[in-house]
Motif scaffolding. Structure first.
Motif, PDB file in Angstrom:
ATOM      1  N   ILE A  52       0.849  -1.184   0.000  1.00  0.00           N
ATOM      2  CA  ILE A  52       0.000   0.000   0.000  1.00  0.00           C
ATOM      3  C   ILE A  52       0.888   1.239   0.000  1.00  0.00           C
ATOM      4  O   ILE A  52       0.576   2.235  -0.652  1.00  0.00           O
ATOM      5  CB  ILE A  52      -0.971  -0.028   1.196  1.00  0.00           C
ATOM      6  CG1 ILE A  52      -1.930  -1.205   1.030  1.00  0.00           C
ATOM      7  CG2 ILE A  52      -1.715   1.290   1.343  1.00  0.00           C
ATOM      8  CD1 ILE A  52      -2.815  -1.474   2.220  1.00  0.00           C
ATOM      9  N   ILE A  53       1.998   1.160   0.736  1.00  0.00           N
ATOM     10  CA  ILE A  53       3.043   2.176   0.660  1.00  0.00           C
ATOM     11  C   ILE A  53       4.342   1.455   0.341  1.00  0.00           C
ATOM     12  O   ILE A  53       4.476   0.246   0.557  1.00  0.00           O
ATOM     13  CB  ILE A  53       3.172   2.997   1.972  1.00  0.00           C
ATOM     14  CG1 ILE A  53       3.557   2.109   3.157  1.00  0.00           C
ATOM     15  CG2 ILE A  53       1.919   3.789   2.259  1.00  0.00           C
ATOM     16  CD1 ILE A  53       3.838   2.880   4.432  1.00  0.00           C
ATOM     17  N   GLU A  54       5.296   2.176  -0.185  1.00  0.00           N
ATOM     18  CA  GLU A  54       6.585   1.562  -0.523  1.00  0.00           C
ATOM     19  C   GLU A  54       7.479   1.519   0.712  1.00  0.00           C
ATOM     20  O   GLU A  54       7.339   2.317   1.634  1.00  0.00           O
ATOM     21  CB  GLU A  54       7.241   2.354  -1.644  1.00  0.00           C
ATOM     22  CG  GLU A  54       6.449   2.272  -2.938  1.00  0.00           C
ATOM     23  CD  GLU A  54       7.132   2.983  -4.083  1.00  0.00           C
ATOM     24  OE1 GLU A  54       8.339   3.279  -3.968  1.00  0.00           O
ATOM     25  OE2 GLU A  54       6.464   3.238  -5.083  1.00  0.00           O
ATOM     26  N   TRP A  55       8.439   0.564   0.723  1.00  0.00           N
ATOM     27  CA  TRP A  55       9.335   0.381   1.860  1.00  0.00           C
ATOM     28  C   TRP A  55      10.130   1.634   2.207  1.00  0.00           C
ATOM     29  O   TRP A  55      10.235   1.980   3.383  1.00  0.00           O
ATOM     30  CB  TRP A  55      10.283  -0.804   1.605  1.00  0.00           C
ATOM     31  CG  TRP A  55       9.620  -2.113   1.852  1.00  0.00           C
ATOM     32  CD1 TRP A  55       9.192  -2.997   0.910  1.00  0.00           C
ATOM     33  CD2 TRP A  55       9.257  -2.679   3.113  1.00  0.00           C
ATOM     34  NE1 TRP A  55       8.591  -4.069   1.508  1.00  0.00           N
ATOM     35  CE2 TRP A  55       8.621  -3.908   2.863  1.00  0.00           C
ATOM     36  CE3 TRP A  55       9.409  -2.267   4.425  1.00  0.00           C
ATOM     37  CZ2 TRP A  55       8.144  -4.721   3.880  1.00  0.00           C
ATOM     38  CZ3 TRP A  55       8.935  -3.080   5.439  1.00  0.00           C
ATOM     39  CH2 TRP A  55       8.309  -4.294   5.158  1.00  0.00           C
ATOM     40  N   PRO A  56      10.672   2.343   1.213  1.00  0.00           N
ATOM     41  CA  PRO A  56      11.429   3.554   1.593  1.00  0.00           C
ATOM     42  C   PRO A  56      10.553   4.598   2.292  1.00  0.00           C
ATOM     43  O   PRO A  56      11.016   5.296   3.199  1.00  0.00           O
ATOM     44  CB  PRO A  56      11.959   4.093   0.262  1.00  0.00           C
ATOM     45  CG  PRO A  56      11.967   2.911  -0.648  1.00  0.00           C
ATOM     46  CD  PRO A  56      10.818   2.064  -0.213  1.00  0.00           C
ATOM     47  N   VAL A  57       9.300   4.680   1.904  1.00  0.00           N
ATOM     48  CA  VAL A  57       8.380   5.619   2.554  1.00  0.00           C
ATOM     49  C   VAL A  57       8.123   5.178   3.994  1.00  0.00           C
ATOM     50  O   VAL A  57       8.140   5.993   4.920  1.00  0.00           O
ATOM     51  CB  VAL A  57       7.052   5.734   1.763  1.00  0.00           C
ATOM     52  CG1 VAL A  57       6.036   6.576   2.506  1.00  0.00           C
ATOM     53  CG2 VAL A  57       7.300   6.290   0.372  1.00  0.00           C
TER      54      VAL A  57
END
Length: 86
Positions: A52-57
């Motif tokens: 749903i969100i990216e890992w870096p975020v």
């Protein structure tokens, strides 16, 4: 106020420590953040795992969250130091 707390600095340290979770793992002390912080980070991990969100975020939000709360603890200690000097 507890009888064992003798200074405002000690009171600030006690307030910060009271919110931490301390575990004894294989004879070593492991201090975890408060449960609500763990839930926040776990929620970010779930959001990242479900893409749903990216890992870096998720990592950036977690680091910002940690920095914001460590700043709060430092402010409590500085406030205790200021009270001690007064």
């Amino acid at each position: 106020m507890d009888a064992e707390i003798k200074s405002p600095h000690a009171a600030a340290d006690a307030a910060v420590a009271r919110n931490a979770v301390v575990l004894d793992v294989f004879g070593r002390r492991l201090e975890l953040p408060p449960p609500e912080h763990l839930a926040f980070v776990a929620g970010l991990g779930v959001l990242a795992a479900l893409e749903i969100i990216e890992w870096p975020v998720a990592v950036a939000i977690t680091v910002g969250h940690k920095l914001a709360h460590s700043h709060h603890g430092r402010l409590l200690r500085e406030f205790g130091d200021a009270l001690e000097e007064a």
